[in-house]
Scaffold this active site. Structure first.
Site, mmCIF file in Angstrom:
data_model
loop_
_atom_site.group_PDB
_atom_site.id
_atom_site.type_symbol
_atom_site.label_atom_id
_atom_site.label_comp_id
_atom_site.label_asym_id
_atom_site.label_seq_id
_atom_site.Cartn_x
_atom_site.Cartn_y
_atom_site.Cartn_z
ATOM 1 N N CYS A 151 -7.413 23.489 5.081
ATOM 2 C CA CYS A 151 -6.613 22.929 6.182
ATOM 3 C C CYS A 151 -5.571 23.917 6.708
ATOM 4 O O CYS A 151 -5.038 23.740 7.802
ATOM 5 C CB CYS A 151 -5.933 21.642 5.748
ATOM 6 S SG CYS A 151 -7.088 20.361 5.276
ATOM 7 N N HIS A 211 0.539 20.205 10.235
ATOM 8 C CA HIS A 211 -0.814 19.743 9.896
ATOM 9 C C HIS A 211 -0.790 18.223 9.798
ATOM 10 O O HIS A 211 0.114 17.637 9.210
ATOM 11 C CB HIS A 211 -1.230 20.365 8.565
ATOM 12 C CG HIS A 211 -2.515 19.828 8.032
ATOM 13 N ND1 HIS A 211 -3.639 19.692 8.824
ATOM 14 C CD2 HIS A 211 -2.869 19.382 6.797
ATOM 15 C CE1 HIS A 211 -4.621 19.183 8.096
ATOM 16 N NE2 HIS A 211 -4.178 18.983 6.866
ATOM 17 N N ASN A 226 -7.198 13.380 9.450
ATOM 18 C CA ASN A 226 -7.016 14.767 9.040
ATOM 19 C C ASN A 226 -8.254 15.572 9.462
ATOM 20 O O ASN A 226 -9.319 15.423 8.874
ATOM 21 C CB ASN A 226 -6.822 14.806 7.520
ATOM 22 C CG ASN A 226 -6.623 16.214 6.982
ATOM 23 O OD1 ASN A 226 -6.867 17.197 7.677
ATOM 24 N ND2 ASN A 226 -6.195 16.309 5.739
HETATM 25 C C1 LIG Z 1 -4.514 9.447 -0.657
HETATM 26 C C2 LIG Z 1 -3.162 8.762 -0.482
HETATM 27 C C3 LIG Z 1 -3.074 8.177 0.923
HETATM 28 C C4 LIG Z 1 -3.069 7.644 -1.485
HETATM 29 O O1 LIG Z 1 -1.795 7.011 -1.351
HETATM 30 P P1 LIG Z 1 -0.946 6.713 -2.661
HETATM 31 O O2 LIG Z 1 0.278 6.031 -2.227
HETATM 32 O O3 LIG Z 1 -0.790 8.006 -3.415
HETATM 33 O O4 LIG Z 1 -1.885 5.721 -3.414
HETATM 34 P P2 LIG Z 1 -2.405 5.779 -4.911
HETATM 35 O O5 LIG Z 1 -3.431 6.872 -5.067
HETATM 36 O O6 LIG Z 1 -1.216 5.801 -5.822
HETATM 37 O O7 LIG Z 1 -3.118 4.401 -5.032
HETATM 38 C C5 LIG Z 1 -2.396 3.168 -5.015
HETATM 39 C C6 LIG Z 1 -3.371 2.028 -5.170
HETATM 40 O O8 LIG Z 1 -4.127 1.882 -3.958
HETATM 41 C C7 LIG Z 1 -5.518 1.884 -4.257
HETATM 42 N N1 LIG Z 1 -6.234 2.503 -3.150
HETATM 43 C C8 LIG Z 1 -6.636 3.799 -3.006
HETATM 44 N N2 LIG Z 1 -7.256 3.940 -1.830
HETATM 45 C C9 LIG Z 1 -7.244 2.751 -1.225
HETATM 46 C C10 LIG Z 1 -7.722 2.274 0.002
HETATM 47 N N3 LIG Z 1 -8.356 3.087 0.870
HETATM 48 N N4 LIG Z 1 -7.534 0.982 0.324
HETATM 49 C C11 LIG Z 1 -6.900 0.150 -0.511
HETATM 50 N N5 LIG Z 1 -6.426 0.545 -1.706
HETATM 51 C C12 LIG Z 1 -6.595 1.826 -2.049
HETATM 52 C C13 LIG Z 1 -5.633 2.684 -5.540
HETATM 53 O O9 LIG Z 1 -6.837 2.349 -6.237
HETATM 54 C C14 LIG Z 1 -4.393 2.232 -6.284
HETATM 55 O O10 LIG Z 1 -4.653 0.962 -6.855
HETATM 56 P P3 LIG Z 1 -4.029 0.563 -8.277
HETATM 57 O O11 LIG Z 1 -2.543 0.611 -8.086
HETATM 58 O O12 LIG Z 1 -4.566 -0.777 -8.503
HETATM 59 O O13 LIG Z 1 -4.526 1.608 -9.235
HETATM 60 C C15 LIG Z 1 -1.994 9.771 -0.702
HETATM 61 O O14 LIG Z 1 -1.931 10.121 -2.071
HETATM 62 C C16 LIG Z 1 -2.142 11.031 0.099
HETATM 63 O O15 LIG Z 1 -2.117 11.014 1.309
HETATM 64 N N6 LIG Z 1 -2.267 12.194 -0.569
HETATM 65 C C17 LIG Z 1 -2.442 13.451 0.150
HETATM 66 C C18 LIG Z 1 -3.893 13.576 0.526
HETATM 67 C C19 LIG Z 1 -4.122 14.646 1.558
HETATM 68 O O16 LIG Z 1 -3.341 14.837 2.452
HETATM 69 N N7 LIG Z 1 -5.254 15.339 1.430
HETATM 70 C C20 LIG Z 1 -5.668 16.329 2.343
HETATM 71 C C21 LIG Z 1 -4.860 17.552 2.202
HETATM 72 S S1 LIG Z 1 -5.215 18.742 3.441
#
Ligand SMILES: CC(C)(COP(=O)(O)OP(=O)(O)OC[C@H]1O[C@@H](n2cnc3c(N)ncnc32)[C@H](O)[C@@H]1OP(=O)(O)O)[C@@H](O)C(=O)NCCC(=O)NCCS
Length: 358
Positions: free
Chosen positions: A112, A252, A282
């Site tokens: 990215c 980004h 993204n």
């Molecule tokens: C991926 C992301 C949105 C997840 O958000 P988060 O607040 O960290 O969420 P978590 O991973 O802690 O998950 C929280 C809960 O939601 C659930 N969950 C995950 N994806 C889900 C979805 N699409 N819909 C509903 N629930 C979801 C998880 O299973 C977890 O459940 P649990 O508490 O029962 O275990 C976030 O971590 C993120 O944006 N990270 C950066 C990713 C990124 O930018 N990648 C590209 C880089 S270039």
């Protein structure tokens, strides 16, 4: 001193729209969860007729038209991508096959962060005096590698391309500072296994093997919040500017919460931060040039405006740069283009300013 002004820009996204309501029908998720955690409402995804080549070519044609040059006049094409249509040959050669010309052509892989890495590289070729015109493309079709049964990743990504033309100028335009960084130890937090020479050894497995993107979302989130603010601040300082001088931050577009955290850290009001993650998700290396095109189309960039690009991504990698917008001092007529005459300061070489430019 010679600089590399951005004289042309263009973007392309697929027609096919994937909304949060569509995803609700595919995996256990909700519009509320996706918007609350990421800010994304919909994204564009490639269909059967689209490819990394088709998107990159469409964006590049617009950028060349805008710059008023042809592919024959380019010295170099650099494509920042982690999803080339194939590894042999380079994505840059596939784009050149569509555009024409015989410029040098190569790919640059920084996930990215790829567009900002490629912009820094292309600018160096011009600043060193080696070349006069470089096409820099950021393109990715990551949805080809997304497992649409995995709700933790499939909600995040979209596809697209953005391109810019860089041209030599003696005015202070284009990239004023560059910050490139990586933490290779973090490679395991965001990667696509088996998409390369290291393939699974099992002969039975291989025919059905599909490489899907793997991600540790929380690790990437923490990393992104830290590096976005640090890298942007460093780019501003290296350019000899302060945040009061910045007209627009183009980050980004991965997650609205990450963008907001960076803006808070830099003490920038929201109207100075370009956000379109809600409409595209993204798009990896394409996200910054797409946002740049939209900011320009909205009239938010003017000759001499100070813009900051900041990106993070797989690697783990990060990249930032302060850019001075505008085409002052760029040659626009034949005598000036071949280097035999210099343009007047603040003009396009013909003595006239380009339409729509201040
Ligand atoms: C991926 C992301 C949105 C997840 O958000 P988060 O607040 O960290 O969420 P978590 O991973 O802690 O998950 C929280 C809960 O939601 C659930 N969950 C995950 N994806 C889900 C979805 N699409 N819909 C509903 N629930 C979801 C998880 O299973 C977890 O459940 P649990 O508490 O029962 O275990 C976030 O971590 C993120 O944006 N990270 C950066 C990713 C990124 O930018 N990648 C590209 C880089 S270039």
């Amino acid at each position: 001193m010679r600089h590399a002004a951005i004289t042309g820009w263009g973007m392309a996204v697929p027609d096919r729209v994937l909304t949060n309501a569509d995803l609700e029908r595919m995996v256990e998720t909700s519009d509320e969860w996706i918007v609350g955690r990421t800010g994304i409402k919909e994204r564009r995804i490639v269909g059967p007729g689209d490819s990394t080549t088709s998107l990159a070519t469409a964006a590049s044609r617009l950028a060349l038209d805008r710059a008023g040059i042809t592919a024959d006049e380019l010295d170099l094409i650099i494509v920042g991508t982690c999803t080339p249509d194939q590894f042999l040959v380079s994505q840059a050669c596939l784009v050149q096959a569509e555009l024409g010309g015989n410029a040098g052509a190569f790919d640059l892989g920084a996930a990215c962060s790829g567009f900002v890495y490629a912009l820094a590289t292309g600018s160096q070729f011009i600043q060193s005096g080696l070349y006069r015109r470089v096409l820099v493309v950021g393109v990715d079709t990551l949805t080809r590698f997304v497992d649409y049964a995995d709700r933790t990743t499939c909600i995040l990504f979209g596809d697209g391309a953005g391109a810019v033309v860089l041209e030599a100028t003696d005015e202070q335009r284009g990239l004023l500072s560059t910050v490139l960084g990586a933490d290779g130890a973090g490679h395991k937090h965001l990667y696509i296994p088996g998409w390369g020479a290291l393939v699974p050894e099992s002969a039975e497995l291989f025919p059905e093997y599909r490489p899907y993107l793997q991600m540790n979302g929380q690790e990437v989130f923490r990393f992104a919040v830290r590096v976005m603010g640090d890298a942007a601040a460093e780019a501003v300082e290296k350019a000899g500017l302060t945040f009061a001088d910045i007209d627009m931050l183009i980050p980004h577009q991965a997650n609205l919460r990450i963008i907001d955290a960076a803006a808070r850290r830099l003490d920038l009001p929201r109207d100075k931060v370009w956000v379109n993650v809600d409409r595209y998700g993204n798009t990896s290396a394409a996200s910054i040039p797409i946002a740049l095109c939209e900011a320009e189309a909205a009239g938010r960039l003017h000759e001499g405006a100070n813009v900051v690009f900041v990106a993070f991504g797989g690697g783990l990698s990060w990249a930032a740069g302060a850019v001075r917008w505008g085409t002052a001092g760029v040659c626009r007529d034949a005598a000036c283009r071949d280097g035999s005459r210099k343009p007047e300061a603040g003009t396009t070489g013909t003595g006239e300013r380009e339409p729509g430019r201040l």
